[in-house]
Design a protein around this motif. Sequence first.
Motif, PDB file in Angstrom:
ATOM      1  N   ALA A 188      12.963 -60.778  63.537  1.00 16.66           N
ATOM      2  CA  ALA A 188      12.714 -59.649  62.633  1.00 16.66           C
ATOM      3  C   ALA A 188      14.015 -58.941  62.284  1.00 16.66           C
ATOM      4  CB  ALA A 188      11.730 -58.680  63.273  1.00 16.66           C
ATOM      5  N   VAL A 189      14.875 -58.756  63.285  1.00 14.27           N
ATOM      6  CA  VAL A 189      16.155 -58.089  63.046  1.00 14.27           C
ATOM      7  C   VAL A 189      17.029 -58.925  62.109  1.00 14.27           C
ATOM      8  CG1 VAL A 189      18.261 -57.237  64.145  1.00 14.27           C
ATOM      9  CG2 VAL A 189      16.059 -56.906  65.273  1.00 14.27           C
ATOM     10  N   ILE A 190      17.050 -60.250  62.345  1.00 12.61           N
ATOM     11  CA  ILE A 190      17.864 -61.134  61.501  1.00 12.61           C
ATOM     12  C   ILE A 190      17.400 -61.056  60.050  1.00 12.61           C
ATOM     13  CG2 ILE A 190      18.438 -63.551  61.040  1.00 12.61           C
ATOM     14  CD1 ILE A 190      18.306 -64.027  64.063  1.00 12.61           C
ATOM     15  N   LEU A 191      16.081 -61.106  59.821  1.00  9.90           N
ATOM     16  CA  LEU A 191      15.545 -61.065  58.457  1.00  9.90           C
ATOM     17  C   LEU A 191      15.855 -59.731  57.781  1.00  9.90           C
ATOM     18  CD1 LEU A 191      12.081 -62.817  58.918  1.00  9.90           C
ATOM     19  CD2 LEU A 191      14.117 -63.725  57.791  1.00  9.90           C
ATOM     20  N   ILE A 192      15.693 -58.629  58.527  1.00 10.83           N
ATOM     21  CA  ILE A 192      15.952 -57.303  57.942  1.00 10.83           C
ATOM     22  C   ILE A 192      17.426 -57.158  57.576  1.00 10.83           C
ATOM     23  CG2 ILE A 192      15.997 -54.830  58.453  1.00 10.83           C
ATOM     24  CD1 ILE A 192      13.459 -55.273  60.124  1.00 10.83           C
ATOM     25  N   VAL A 193      18.322 -57.582  58.480  1.00  7.51           N
ATOM     26  CA  VAL A 193      19.766 -57.455  58.228  1.00  7.51           C
ATOM     27  C   VAL A 193      20.172 -58.277  57.007  1.00  7.51           C
ATOM     28  CG1 VAL A 193      22.047 -58.010  59.137  1.00  7.51           C
ATOM     29  CG2 VAL A 193      20.371 -56.881  60.598  1.00  7.51           C
ATOM     30  N   LEU A 194      19.706 -59.524  56.917  1.00 12.33           N
ATOM     31  CA  LEU A 194      20.090 -60.374  55.794  1.00 12.33           C
ATOM     32  C   LEU A 194      19.441 -59.906  54.493  1.00 12.33           C
ATOM     33  CD1 LEU A 194      20.182 -63.890  57.429  1.00 12.33           C
ATOM     34  CD2 LEU A 194      22.082 -62.579  56.548  1.00 12.33           C
ATOM     35  N   MET A 195      18.244 -59.356  54.575  1.00 15.07           N
ATOM     36  CA  MET A 195      17.617 -58.816  53.374  1.00 15.07           C
ATOM     37  C   MET A 195      18.416 -57.636  52.827  1.00 15.07           C
ATOM     38  SD  MET A 195      13.689 -57.537  52.835  1.00 15.07           S
ATOM     39  CE  MET A 195      13.906 -56.125  53.924  1.00 15.07           C
ATOM     40  N   VAL A 196      18.836 -56.745  53.711  1.00 11.53           N
ATOM     41  CA  VAL A 196      19.661 -55.607  53.292  1.00 11.53           C
ATOM     42  C   VAL A 196      21.004 -56.093  52.752  1.00 11.53           C
ATOM     43  CG1 VAL A 196      20.858 -53.537  54.116  1.00 11.53           C
ATOM     44  CG2 VAL A 196      18.537 -54.016  54.895  1.00 11.53           C
ATOM     45  N   MET A 197      21.596 -57.096  53.409  1.00  4.61           N
ATOM     46  CA  MET A 197      22.866 -57.645  52.931  1.00  4.61           C
ATOM     47  C   MET A 197      22.716 -58.243  51.541  1.00  4.61           C
ATOM     48  SD  MET A 197      24.514 -59.491  56.298  1.00  4.61           S
ATOM     49  CE  MET A 197      25.737 -60.280  55.251  1.00  4.61           C
ATOM     50  N   GLY A 198      21.616 -58.996  51.317  1.00  3.31           N
ATOM     51  CA  GLY A 198      21.395 -59.583  50.008  1.00  3.31           C
ATOM     52  C   GLY A 198      21.232 -58.540  48.924  1.00  3.31           C
ATOM     53  N   CYS A 199      20.478 -57.481  49.231  1.00  5.82           N
ATOM     54  CA  CYS A 199      20.287 -56.401  48.270  1.00  5.82           C
ATOM     55  C   CYS A 199      21.608 -55.712  47.946  1.00  5.82           C
ATOM     56  CB  CYS A 199      19.269 -55.412  48.822  1.00  5.82           C
ATOM     57  SG  CYS A 199      18.840 -54.093  47.675  1.00  5.82           S
ATOM     58  N   MET A 200      22.427 -55.470  48.995  1.00  2.79           N
ATOM     59  CA  MET A 200      23.709 -54.809  48.792  1.00  2.79           C
ATOM     60  C   MET A 200      24.672 -55.690  48.001  1.00  2.79           C
ATOM     61  SD  MET A 200      24.319 -52.995  52.499  1.00  2.79           S
ATOM     62  CE  MET A 200      25.969 -52.493  52.024  1.00  2.79           C
ATOM     63  N   ILE A 201      24.736 -56.972  48.328  1.00  6.94           N
ATOM     64  CA  ILE A 201      25.660 -57.872  47.639  1.00  6.94           C
ATOM     65  C   ILE A 201      25.258 -58.030  46.179  1.00  6.94           C
ATOM     66  CG2 ILE A 201      26.422 -60.287  47.497  1.00  6.94           C
ATOM     67  CD1 ILE A 201      26.438 -60.311  50.548  1.00  6.94           C
ATOM     68  N   GLY A 202      23.940 -58.142  45.910  1.00  6.32           N
ATOM     69  CA  GLY A 202      23.490 -58.221  44.528  1.00  6.32           C
ATOM     70  C   GLY A 202      23.852 -56.976  43.739  1.00  6.32           C
ATOM     71  N   THR A 203      23.686 -55.810  44.364  1.00 11.48           N
ATOM     72  CA  THR A 203      24.048 -54.550  43.705  1.00 11.48           C
ATOM     73  C   THR A 203      25.549 -54.459  43.467  1.00 11.48           C
ATOM     74  OG1 THR A 203      22.180 -53.491  44.801  1.00 11.48           O
ATOM     75  CG2 THR A 203      23.837 -52.054  43.845  1.00 11.48           C
ATOM     76  N   ILE A 204      26.345 -54.892  44.439  1.00 12.71           N
ATOM     77  CA  ILE A 204      27.809 -54.850  44.296  1.00 12.71           C
ATOM     78  C   ILE A 204      28.266 -55.777  43.169  1.00 12.71           C
ATOM     79  CG2 ILE A 204      29.976 -55.464  45.455  1.00 12.71           C
ATOM     80  CD1 ILE A 204      28.671 -54.487  48.071  1.00 12.71           C
ATOM     81  N   ILE A 205      27.642 -56.951  43.054  1.00 14.23           N
ATOM     82  CA  ILE A 205      28.002 -57.879  41.974  1.00 14.23           C
ATOM     83  C   ILE A 205      27.730 -57.249  40.613  1.00 14.23           C
ATOM     84  CG2 ILE A 205      27.407 -60.073  40.889  1.00 14.23           C
ATOM     85  CD1 ILE A 205      26.925 -61.192  43.698  1.00 14.23           C
TER      86      ILE A 205
END
Length: 366
Positions: free
Chosen positions: A334-351
């Motif tokens: 659960a922690v791995i999925l939450i961390v990577l989901m937040v990372m994906g959202c942040m990276i998409g926003t940064i792009i």
Amino acid sequence: MVEEQEKRRSSEDEIDLIELTRSIWAGRLFIAKVTSVFIIIGLIIAFTSPVEYEATCKLLPESQEAQMPSLGGLAGLAGLAGVDLSSMGGSSGVMTPQLYPEIVNSLPFILEVMNDTIYFERQDIHATSFNYFKNIVKPSVMGYILKYTIGLPGLIFSNKPEDIISTKDDLSFYRISKEDWRLIESFKERIILEIDSETGIVEVMVEMPDPYAAAQIAKKIELMVTGAVVEYKTGKSLKNLEFILEAHDESKRKYESVQYQLARSTDRNRNVNSATAQIELKKLEYEFNLAYEVYKGLSSQVEQAKIKLKEETPVFTVLEPVRIPGDKSKPKRAVILIVLMVMGCMIGTIILFCKFILVGKRGRSF
């Protein structure tokens, strides 16, 4: 004029901020796609990472000051026996709990743990931890990927000596290959020993792919740490006791021999008034008294040394015994999925943000 320019700049900034928000909102589908990719990566990591189990135990080492009052009754008995406890100082050796992690991380300690044969319940085999991680356990999918990508230079340029570990004469020289040294360092990371600075509680945590193996290693580390501390604290007193016991046994044999000679001489010269016989009898009596005093003094020292050894022997209270873990400690999916989901959202926003900045700069350049 200046005020009007500042108002225009502030309005442009507001317009830029609004445009940025609109641009990010318009690219929400792109952000969702990037986040989906990271979620898929998270699922792969979560379900291909090796399962680990953590076994723990908690110990409370009794301080030297806490042991002193327990000798009150012994001190009274020792006084009646002629043993003086006032001359018995405390242990000169000091090993605080803060040094326990250094013991656990030492190479001889780790090698002894790794070379101990234990039972791996899931595979139903008996093997050493060294052999298990080197030849039996198979790397996960992510392990293979990392091994043949990041770890590829190490595989190409690694040196593999013939001997893994060797000793020479009475000196301990260790010869360890790079591959085995990496295995040892990886095994060290599986063992954690923490000290609570306020309470002094020692907690041992061991993480292994097998729950039963984790419990066995945690128990072995508990026994090895307590044994090492006891040996360190009582080493000098134990050697002193062994020396006194050896001298005591020798004096006892001499005392019994002189006693037997005196008895025979007394029986033989019972009705003899010869001066030579009387001199020989007195000589034996003197030797007997001297042997008795030596024997008596060493007997007192033996009791004193035993009490000192008991006083200096540290006591460990097991607050939480080792138990076989039922739940896995890794991976925390659960922690791995939450961390990577937040990372994906942040990276998409940064792009999208970077794209907006670049487009804005190009527009201003024209």
